[in-house]
Design an enzyme around this catalytic site. Structure first.
Site, PDB file in Angstrom:
ATOM      1  CE  LYS A   9       1.779 -10.191  33.706  1.00  0.00           C
ATOM      2  NZ  LYS A   9       2.948 -11.120  33.586  1.00  0.00           N
ATOM      3  CG  ASP A 133       3.506  -7.248  34.686  1.00  0.00           C
ATOM      4  OD1 ASP A 133       4.411  -7.322  33.836  1.00  0.00           O
ATOM      5  OD2 ASP A 133       3.324  -8.117  35.555  1.00  0.00           O
TER       6      ASP A 133
END
Length: 283
Positions: A9, A133
Site C-alpha cells: 500500500k 488501514d
C-alpha cells in the site's frame, strides 16, 4: 486451496488535516497498490495455523499480535466458525516500512478465508477493529482515503504507474512519527479533475501534494533523507516522496523501462537497502 496477493500500500500523498479528541488523526490521502507484494495461501485444517516464509519471515510475530491471526479470529467469532485453516504467508515486503504490509496481509486473509469458509466479508466497523488501514486494503484499488481511513472513494481514472520502492531496512514506528508531528491542522489535498486520463496529468497533480509525515520521520530516522536524495538523482524520475510514516520512499516514472533502470542503479549504489521496481495497478 485458495490464494490471495497482499499488495504494498503506497500513500502517493498523505496530508494530516486534523486530530480528534480521542487522539485519532484525520487523513487526506491518495492510496495505490502495487503489483509486487506478499502472498497468502489458505487450506482447510482442523485448527487455525499460520506458517510464514520469505525474505522477512524472521521478523513476523506468530502470537496474538499478528494481524493475519487477528483477522482470522475475528471472522471465526463473527460467524461462529469452528473450523480452522492453514494459512501460509510469504513475506516479501519489509515490516514497519510505511507500506501497510500487516494490514494488507490481514485484508488478504479476510478475502481468502471468506472464500475458504464460504462466508461474507465483515462490515466496515468490524474491519476497523483490526486496524484503520483494513478498509482501504480490502479491494486493493487506487482510492481517495479520508477521515480515519474509513471514508473511501475508488478513483476509476487513475492510470497504472511505474514506481520504484526503496527502504534502508530501518523500522519506523508509526505512532512515534505521529507523536512528533508538530502541526496537526494542515491543508487538505488540492482538487483534482475526475476526468484526468493520462499519467502526466496525474503526476503533475501529485507533484503539488505532500506527505506531512516526512519531517517527523526524518527526525526519527535521518537516513530517509539519503533515500529521497538517491531516488531524486535517477534519470526520468517524476515524483519522489515517502510512503506512510516511512521509511520506504518511492519514485514515480512514466516508463517501466526507466523505473527498472533506476532500480538497478540504486541496487549497485546501496546493495544493503531493499528496493523493487513495480507498478501501481489501477486498470
Amino acid at each position: 486451496m485458495f490464494e490471495e496477493k497482499a499488495s504494498a500500500k503506497v500513500n502517493l500523498c498523505l496530508q494530516i488535516v486534523g486530530q480528534k479528541s480521542n487522539g485519532f488523526h484525520l487523513l487526506d490521502s491518495i492510496v495505490g497498490f502495487t503489483e509486487f507484494g506478499d502472498h497468502l495461501s489458505f487450506e482447510k485444517s482442523e485448527k487455525l495455523e499460520l506458517t510464514v516464509k520469505g525474505a522477512f519471515s524472521d521478523q513476523i510475530p506468530l502470537d496474538n499480535s499478528n494481524l493475519v491471526l487477528k483477522a482470522a479470529e475475528l471472522l471465526r467469532t463473527l460467524n461462529n466458525i469452528k473450523d480452522g485453516a492453514h494459512i501460509t504467508l510469504t513475506k516479501n515486503l519489509p515490516p514497519s516500512a510505511g507500506l501497510g504490509g500487516g494490514s494488507s496481509d490481514a485484508a488478504a486473509a479476510i478475502r481468502g478465508l471468506t472464500r475458504l469458509w464460504e462466508i461474507n466479508l465483515p462490515a466496515l466497523d468490524e474491519l476497523m477493529k483490526i486496524g484503520s488501514d483494513l478498509p482501504v486494503c480490502i479491494n486493493q484499488k487506487t482510492q481517495h482515503m479520508k477521515g480515519f481511513g474509513e471514508v473511501l472513494r475508488i478513483i476509476h481514472t487513475f492510470p497504472n504507474l511505474p514506481i520504484l520502492l526503496v527502504n534502508p531496512l530501518k523500522k519506523v514506528s508509526t505512532q512515534a512519527v505521529f507523536n512528533m508531528l508538530e502541526n496537526k491542522q494542515n491543508p487538505p489535498l488540492s482538487n483534482y479533475e475526475k476526468l484526468f486520463q493520462t499519467k502526466k496529468d496525474w503526476i503533475n497533480w501529485l507533484l503539488l501534494q505532500r506527505n506531512d509525515l516526512i519531517k517527523p520521520a526524518l527526525k526519527i530516522e535521518p537516513i530517509i533523507l539519503e533515500v529521497l536524495q538517491l531516488i531524486s538523482s535517477q534519470n526520468s524520475v517524476e515524483q519522489v516522496s515517502m510512503s506512510g510514516s516511512g521509511a520506504t520512499c518511492f519514485g514515480v516514472f512514466e516508463s517501466k523501462y526507466d523505473c527498472d533502470a533506476a532500480m538497478k542503479k540504486v541496487q549497485r549504489e546501496r546493495p544493503e537497502w531493499w528496493s523493487v521496481s513495480t507498478e501501481i495497478i489501477s486498470i
